[in-house]
Design a protein around this motif. Structure first.
Motif, PDB file in Angstrom:
ATOM      1  N   SER A  66      20.606   2.186  -0.364  1.00 22.82           N
ATOM      2  CA  SER A  66      19.848   3.267  -0.476  1.00 22.82           C
ATOM      3  C   SER A  66      20.452   4.570   0.422  1.00 22.82           C
ATOM      4  CB  SER A  66      18.446   2.995   0.360  1.00 22.82           C
ATOM      5  OG  SER A  66      18.115   1.810  -0.599  1.00 22.82           O
ATOM      6  N   ASP A  67      20.177   5.570   0.067  1.00 26.98           N
ATOM      7  CA  ASP A  67      20.720   7.006   0.691  1.00 26.98           C
ATOM      8  C   ASP A  67      19.702   7.519   1.633  1.00 26.98           C
ATOM      9  OD1 ASP A  67      22.979   7.147  -1.091  1.00 26.98           O
ATOM     10  OD2 ASP A  67      21.807   7.965  -2.745  1.00 26.98           O
ATOM     11  N   VAL A  68      18.421   7.110   1.388  1.00 26.38           N
ATOM     12  CA  VAL A  68      17.353   7.769   2.169  1.00 26.38           C
ATOM     13  C   VAL A  68      16.338   6.381   2.495  1.00 26.38           C
ATOM     14  CG1 VAL A  68      15.587   9.345   2.655  1.00 26.38           C
ATOM     15  CG2 VAL A  68      17.521  10.165   1.134  1.00 26.38           C
ATOM     16  N   VAL A  69      15.940   6.145   3.738  1.00 30.27           N
ATOM     17  CA  VAL A  69      15.252   5.141   4.174  1.00 30.27           C
ATOM     18  C   VAL A  69      13.908   5.624   4.626  1.00 30.27           C
ATOM     19  CG1 VAL A  69      15.039   2.891   5.301  1.00 30.27           C
ATOM     20  CG2 VAL A  69      17.130   3.482   4.276  1.00 30.27           C
ATOM     21  N   ILE A  70      12.799   5.399   4.261  1.00 31.94           N
ATOM     22  CA  ILE A  70      11.452   6.074   4.736  1.00 31.94           C
ATOM     23  C   ILE A  70      10.524   4.840   5.161  1.00 31.94           C
ATOM     24  CG2 ILE A  70       9.744   7.747   4.193  1.00 31.94           C
ATOM     25  CD1 ILE A  70      11.475   8.988   1.958  1.00 31.94           C
ATOM     26  N   THR A  71      10.544   4.953   6.282  1.00 29.47           N
ATOM     27  CA  THR A  71       9.475   4.141   6.690  1.00 29.47           C
ATOM     28  C   THR A  71       8.176   4.598   6.998  1.00 29.47           C
ATOM     29  OG1 THR A  71       9.910   4.554   9.205  1.00 29.47           O
ATOM     30  CG2 THR A  71      11.035   2.537   8.361  1.00 29.47           C
ATOM     31  N   MET A  72       6.886   3.832   6.981  1.00 30.88           N
ATOM     32  CA  MET A  72       5.660   4.545   6.695  1.00 30.88           C
ATOM     33  C   MET A  72       4.858   4.467   7.920  1.00 30.88           C
ATOM     34  SD  MET A  72       6.457   5.287   3.285  1.00 30.88           S
ATOM     35  CE  MET A  72       4.773   5.761   2.566  1.00 30.88           C
ATOM     36  N   GLY A  73       5.288   5.023   8.978  1.00 36.84           N
ATOM     37  CA  GLY A  73       4.149   5.008  10.035  1.00 36.84           C
ATOM     38  C   GLY A  73       3.900   3.817  10.642  1.00 36.84           C
ATOM     39  N   CYS A  74       4.749   3.031  10.470  1.00 35.36           N
ATOM     40  CA  CYS A  74       4.041   1.541  10.831  1.00 35.36           C
ATOM     41  C   CYS A  74       5.249   0.912  11.820  1.00 35.36           C
ATOM     42  CB  CYS A  74       4.039   0.543   9.866  1.00 35.36           C
ATOM     43  SG  CYS A  74       5.601   0.676   8.817  1.00 35.36           S
ATOM     44  N   GLY A  75       6.058   1.509  12.417  1.00 31.10           N
ATOM     45  CA  GLY A  75       7.121   1.217  13.479  1.00 31.10           C
ATOM     46  C   GLY A  75       7.968  -0.054  12.995  1.00 31.10           C
ATOM     47  N   ASP A  76       8.004  -0.220  11.847  1.00 30.22           N
ATOM     48  CA  ASP A  76       8.543  -1.186  11.045  1.00 30.22           C
ATOM     49  C   ASP A  76      10.086  -1.394  11.467  1.00 30.22           C
ATOM     50  OD1 ASP A  76       8.300  -3.856   9.696  1.00 30.22           O
ATOM     51  OD2 ASP A  76       8.668  -2.801   7.714  1.00 30.22           O
ATOM     52  N   ILE A 108      -4.616   9.369   1.676  1.00 37.21           N
ATOM     53  CA  ILE A 108      -3.459   8.665   1.812  1.00 37.21           C
ATOM     54  C   ILE A 108      -2.385   9.060   0.691  1.00 37.21           C
ATOM     55  CG2 ILE A 108      -2.187   6.590   2.400  1.00 37.21           C
ATOM     56  CD1 ILE A 108      -4.683   5.591   3.820  1.00 37.21           C
ATOM     57  N   ARG A 109      -3.032   8.572  -0.386  1.00 36.55           N
ATOM     58  CA  ARG A 109      -2.077   8.866  -1.927  1.00 36.55           C
ATOM     59  C   ARG A 109      -1.925  10.195  -1.877  1.00 36.55           C
ATOM     60  NH1 ARG A 109      -6.097   8.868  -6.705  1.00 36.55           N
ATOM     61  NH2 ARG A 109      -6.322  10.845  -5.500  1.00 36.55           N
ATOM     62  N   ASP A 110      -3.001  11.160  -1.804  1.00 37.60           N
ATOM     63  CA  ASP A 110      -2.545  12.775  -1.815  1.00 37.60           C
ATOM     64  C   ASP A 110      -1.422  12.961  -0.872  1.00 37.60           C
ATOM     65  OD1 ASP A 110      -4.361  12.427  -3.800  1.00 37.60           O
ATOM     66  OD2 ASP A 110      -6.155  13.761  -2.733  1.00 37.60           O
ATOM     67  N   ALA A 111      -1.577  12.383   0.603  1.00 35.32           N
ATOM     68  CA  ALA A 111      -0.519  12.813   1.458  1.00 35.32           C
ATOM     69  C   ALA A 111       0.694  12.538   1.156  1.00 35.32           C
ATOM     70  CB  ALA A 111      -1.085  12.347   2.885  1.00 35.32           C
ATOM     71  N   ILE A 112       0.822  11.202   0.413  1.00 36.98           N
ATOM     72  CA  ILE A 112       1.979  10.501   0.085  1.00 36.98           C
ATOM     73  C   ILE A 112       2.738  11.607  -1.026  1.00 36.98           C
ATOM     74  CG2 ILE A 112       3.192   8.737  -1.215  1.00 36.98           C
ATOM     75  CD1 ILE A 112       1.421   7.017   0.595  1.00 36.98           C
ATOM     76  N   GLU A 113       1.739  11.925  -1.931  1.00 36.98           N
ATOM     77  CA  GLU A 113       2.162  12.912  -3.205  1.00 36.98           C
ATOM     78  C   GLU A 113       2.796  14.011  -2.438  1.00 36.98           C
ATOM     79  OE1 GLU A 113       0.714  15.324  -6.809  1.00 36.98           O
ATOM     80  OE2 GLU A 113      -0.296  13.280  -6.666  1.00 36.98           O
ATOM     81  N   ARG A 114       2.302  14.677  -1.507  1.00 37.90           N
ATOM     82  CA  ARG A 114       2.812  16.020  -1.019  1.00 37.90           C
ATOM     83  C   ARG A 114       4.281  15.704  -0.284  1.00 37.90           C
ATOM     84  NH1 ARG A 114      -2.574  16.515   0.232  1.00 37.90           N
ATOM     85  NH2 ARG A 114      -2.546  15.776   2.291  1.00 37.90           N
ATOM     86  N   LEU A 153       1.500   7.801   8.228  1.00 40.39           N
ATOM     87  CA  LEU A 153       0.358   7.744   7.485  1.00 40.39           C
ATOM     88  C   LEU A 153      -0.513   6.524   7.830  1.00 40.39           C
ATOM     89  CD1 LEU A 153       2.619   8.079   4.069  1.00 40.39           C
ATOM     90  CD2 LEU A 153       0.967   9.761   4.907  1.00 40.39           C
ATOM     91  N   ASP A 154      -1.775   6.645   7.443  1.00 37.48           N
ATOM     92  CA  ASP A 154      -2.835   5.965   7.788  1.00 37.48           C
ATOM     93  C   ASP A 154      -2.676   4.609   6.877  1.00 37.48           C
ATOM     94  OD1 ASP A 154      -4.000   7.244   9.790  1.00 37.48           O
ATOM     95  OD2 ASP A 154      -5.539   8.118   8.198  1.00 37.48           O
ATOM     96  N   ASP A 155      -2.997   3.307   7.407  1.00 34.64           N
ATOM     97  CA  ASP A 155      -2.588   2.152   6.601  1.00 34.64           C
ATOM     98  C   ASP A 155      -3.736   1.739   5.540  1.00 34.64           C
ATOM     99  OD1 ASP A 155      -1.967  -0.338   5.515  1.00 34.64           O
ATOM    100  OD2 ASP A 155      -1.692  -1.353   7.686  1.00 34.64           O
ATOM    101  N   PRO A 156      -3.595   1.735   4.522  1.00 38.10           N
ATOM    102  CA  PRO A 156      -4.714   1.478   3.481  1.00 38.10           C
ATOM    103  C   PRO A 156      -5.312   0.063   3.235  1.00 38.10           C
ATOM    104  CG  PRO A 156      -2.717   1.638   2.212  1.00 38.10           C
ATOM    105  CD  PRO A 156      -2.631   1.808   3.702  1.00 38.10           C
ATOM    106  N   ALA A 157      -4.652  -0.888   4.363  1.00 38.23           N
ATOM    107  CA  ALA A 157      -4.860  -2.144   4.110  1.00 38.23           C
ATOM    108  C   ALA A 157      -6.680  -2.548   4.464  1.00 38.23           C
ATOM    109  CB  ALA A 157      -4.201  -2.954   5.078  1.00 38.23           C
ATOM    110  N   GLY A 172       0.522  -1.178   0.125  1.00 36.99           N
ATOM    111  CA  GLY A 172      -0.087   0.065  -0.041  1.00 36.99           C
ATOM    112  C   GLY A 172       0.873   1.127  -0.039  1.00 36.99           C
ATOM    113  N   ARG A 173       1.073   1.923   1.297  1.00 36.46           N
ATOM    114  CA  ARG A 173       1.827   2.912   1.285  1.00 36.46           C
ATOM    115  C   ARG A 173       3.253   2.942   0.722  1.00 36.46           C
ATOM    116  NH1 ARG A 173       1.061   2.758   7.791  1.00 36.46           N
ATOM    117  NH2 ARG A 173       1.440   0.734   7.134  1.00 36.46           N
TER     118      ARG A 173
END
Length: 139
Positions: free
Chosen positions: A79-89, A118-124, A104-108, A18-19
């Motif tokens: 990778s130079d930049v590692v971005i986790t998506m609000g999941c505490g992974d 969620i898509r729009d927030a990711i794009e920003r 970010l909210d989980d779209p699952a 998803g995210r």
């Protein structure tokens, strides 16, 4: 004179369905080949969330052929930049990498009405990241 190195970004969420898929596709699209993009998950799903595929299609981005990938130390190291998506992974830590967490909210299990914001927030966030990387976003 050597060409400047292309920045490499890895997006991580648990299922990579998803995210992180939306973020990777948005960065690849808006970055126009000026950024190396990867995504992965610690417990990848079998397929990308269909509502996510549809939400990205609405933006003219086809991710229907994407498949969730497993997170490995090698992909983090590359990778130079590692971005986790609000999941505490859990993500392997390597000195010298830049780590960010996008909350970010989980779209699952969600439909388009929930996935689109969620898509729009990711794009920003992706547009902001491109500016930080000094890469001009495609229109």
């Amino acid at each position: 004179m050597t060409a400047p190195a292309v920045p490499s970004v890895l997006f991580v969420c648990v299922h990579n369905a998803g995210r992180s898929q939306m973020a990777a596709a948005s960065l690849a699209h808006l970055g126009g080949g000026q950024v190396e993009v990867r995504s992965a998950g610690s417990a990848p799903s079998d397929t990308v969330n269909p509502a996510v595929v549809e939400a990205m299609r609405e933006r003219g981005i086809d991710i229907s052929a994407e498949t969730p990938k497993v997170l490995t130390p090698e992909v983090v190291r590359a990778s130079d930049v590692v971005i986790t998506m609000g999941c505490g992974d859990a993500c392997p830590y390597f000195p010298g990498k830049r780590y960010l967490d996008w909350k970010l909210d989980d779209p699952a299990g969600q439909g388009g009405t929930t996935v689109r914001p969620i898509r729009d927030a990711i794009e920003r966030l992706v547009r902001g990241l491109l500016a930080e990387l000094d890469v001009e976003a495609r229109a």
